[in-house]
Motif scaffolding. Structure first.
Motif, short mmCIF file in Angstrom:
data_model
loop_
_atom_site.label_atom_id
_atom_site.label_comp_id
_atom_site.label_asym_id
_atom_site.label_seq_id
_atom_site.Cartn_x
_atom_site.Cartn_y
_atom_site.Cartn_z
N UNK A 226 0.84 -1.20 0.00
CA UNK A 226 0.00 0.00 0.00
C UNK A 226 0.87 1.24 0.00
N UNK A 227 1.96 1.26 0.69
CA UNK A 227 2.89 2.38 0.73
C UNK A 227 3.52 2.60 -0.63
N UNK A 228 3.88 1.50 -1.28
CA UNK A 228 4.45 1.62 -2.64
C UNK A 228 3.42 2.18 -3.61
N UNK B 238 11.80 8.19 -15.06
CA UNK B 238 10.58 7.37 -15.03
C UNK B 238 10.93 5.90 -15.23
N UNK B 239 11.79 5.65 -16.21
CA UNK B 239 12.15 4.26 -16.47
C UNK B 239 12.86 3.64 -15.26
N UNK B 240 13.72 4.53 -14.66
CA UNK B 240 14.44 4.02 -13.48
C UNK B 240 13.46 3.74 -12.34
N UNK B 241 12.53 4.67 -12.20
CA UNK B 241 11.54 4.47 -11.13
C UNK B 241 10.66 3.25 -11.39
N UNK B 242 10.30 3.11 -12.68
CA UNK B 242 9.47 1.93 -13.03
C UNK B 242 10.22 0.64 -12.74
N UNK B 243 11.50 0.66 -13.13
CA UNK B 243 12.33 -0.54 -12.89
C UNK B 243 12.42 -0.80 -11.40
N UNK C 55 10.92 -3.93 -9.44
CA UNK C 55 11.73 -4.80 -8.55
C UNK C 55 11.13 -4.86 -7.15
N UNK C 56 10.72 -3.62 -6.69
CA UNK C 56 10.10 -3.61 -5.37
C UNK C 56 8.83 -4.45 -5.33
N UNK C 57 8.06 -4.29 -6.51
CA UNK C 57 6.81 -5.05 -6.59
C UNK C 57 7.09 -6.55 -6.59
N UNK C 58 8.15 -6.96 -7.33
CA UNK C 58 8.51 -8.39 -7.39
C UNK C 58 8.96 -8.88 -6.00
N UNK D 122 8.07 -7.53 -3.27
CA UNK D 122 6.89 -7.61 -2.42
C UNK D 122 6.10 -8.87 -2.69
N UNK D 123 5.97 -9.19 -4.01
CA UNK D 123 5.22 -10.41 -4.38
C UNK D 123 5.91 -11.65 -3.79
N UNK D 124 7.27 -11.63 -3.97
CA UNK D 124 8.03 -12.76 -3.42
C UNK D 124 7.87 -12.85 -1.91
N UNK D 125 7.90 -11.64 -1.26
CA UNK D 125 7.74 -11.63 0.19
C UNK D 125 6.36 -12.13 0.58
N UNK D 126 5.31 -11.72 -0.23
CA UNK D 126 3.97 -12.19 0.05
C UNK D 126 3.87 -13.71 -0.14
N UNK D 127 4.51 -14.16 -1.29
CA UNK D 127 4.48 -15.63 -1.53
C UNK D 127 5.20 -16.39 -0.40
#
Length: 269
Positions: free
Chosen positions: A1-3, A26-31, A35-38, A40-45
């Protein structure tokens, strides 16, 4: 949620930055965001996996707890059954022991009663025996007195009999001496008669033996009649001699005549 809030804020403030710098970052932030999203997903998994693992462990622990509870319940039932069984067996043994003790007590009471009756019977018998002993003592005293009287009379009677027997013995001895002398004289005469009879019998026996001998010689002579060893004249001569000797031996000799053996010795050729 913070992200998510960070990205919205950036998108909201993006028009304020310059277009060039914005495109560069933007590209750097997206990347970075991806990564943060991945992550987070990995952490959630990973968290879900841990949750699943924890739930699985909780389920296993719950199942083990249920199995342990069932085992404890079964053990409690078995222990209760064993306890009830032991209690029943102990109660049965106690009841059997109680019945045995009751029987033993009854037998002991019966033995006591029998012993009491036996003691009473023995006392009665002892009393009767004491009375009988007293009667026997009185009877023994009477019999002893009677026996003493009888013994005295018997001694007197025996003395009389001894005297009478002595007199009879002397008379019998005199009579036996006289009878012995008479018997001796009679036996001597009978012995002389028997000796004469024996001599006559022996003489007759000798005569019969000589007759048998003459008869045997005549038989032998008759067997050799028609043989060449003896002629008819010798046969007649010997036959006549044997018959003459036989007749002489058959005739009873006088009392003082010689024995047949002497006649045979003198007449035999």
């Amino acid at each position: 949620v913070n992200h998510s809030l960070s990205i919205c804020d950036l998108l909201y403030f993006a028009p304020l930055f310059q277009r060039g710098a914005m495109n560069a970052h933007v590209s750097e932030l997206i990347r970075v965001l991806s990564e943060k999203e991945q992550e987070r997903v990995k952490a959630e998994k990973a968290a879900q996996e841990k949750i699943k693992e924890m739930r699985r462990k909780v389920d296993d622990a719950a199942a083990e707890t249920m199995e342990l509870q069932r085992a404890l319940t079964q053990e409690a039932k078995d222990a209760k059954a064993q306890f009830d069984k032991g209690l029943r067996e102990q109660a049965f043994r106690c009841k059997a022991r109680l019945h045995q003790e009751i029987r033993n007590q009854a037998m002991a009471e019966g033995d006591v009663e029998r012993q009491r009756l036996r003691v009473a019977k023995t006392q009665d018998q002892c009393y009767k025996l004491s009375l009988k002993i007293q009667d026997l003592q009185i009877y023994l005293q009477d019999q002893t007195e009677e026996a003493n009287l009888g013994l005295q009379s018997l001694e007197k009677h025996l003395e009389q009999r001894i005297d009478r027997v002595q007199q009879q013995g002397e008379q019998r001895s005199l009579h036996m001496k006289k009878h012995t002398l008479e018997t001796s004289a009679h036996m001597s005469s009978q012995l002389d008669t028997i000796m004469k009879c024996c001599k006559d019998q022996m003489r007759h026996v000798h005569i019969r033996a000589e007759g048998h001998s003459r008869f045997k010689e005549l038989c032998q002579l008759a067997a050799t009649r028609d043989t060449y060893t003896m002629s008819k004249e010798n046969y007649r001569k010997i036959k006549g001699e044997l018959l003459t000797l036989w007749r002489v031996q058959q005739t009873p000799p006088p009392p003082n005549s010689p024995s047949p053996w002497t006649t045979q010795a003198h007449t035999r050729p």
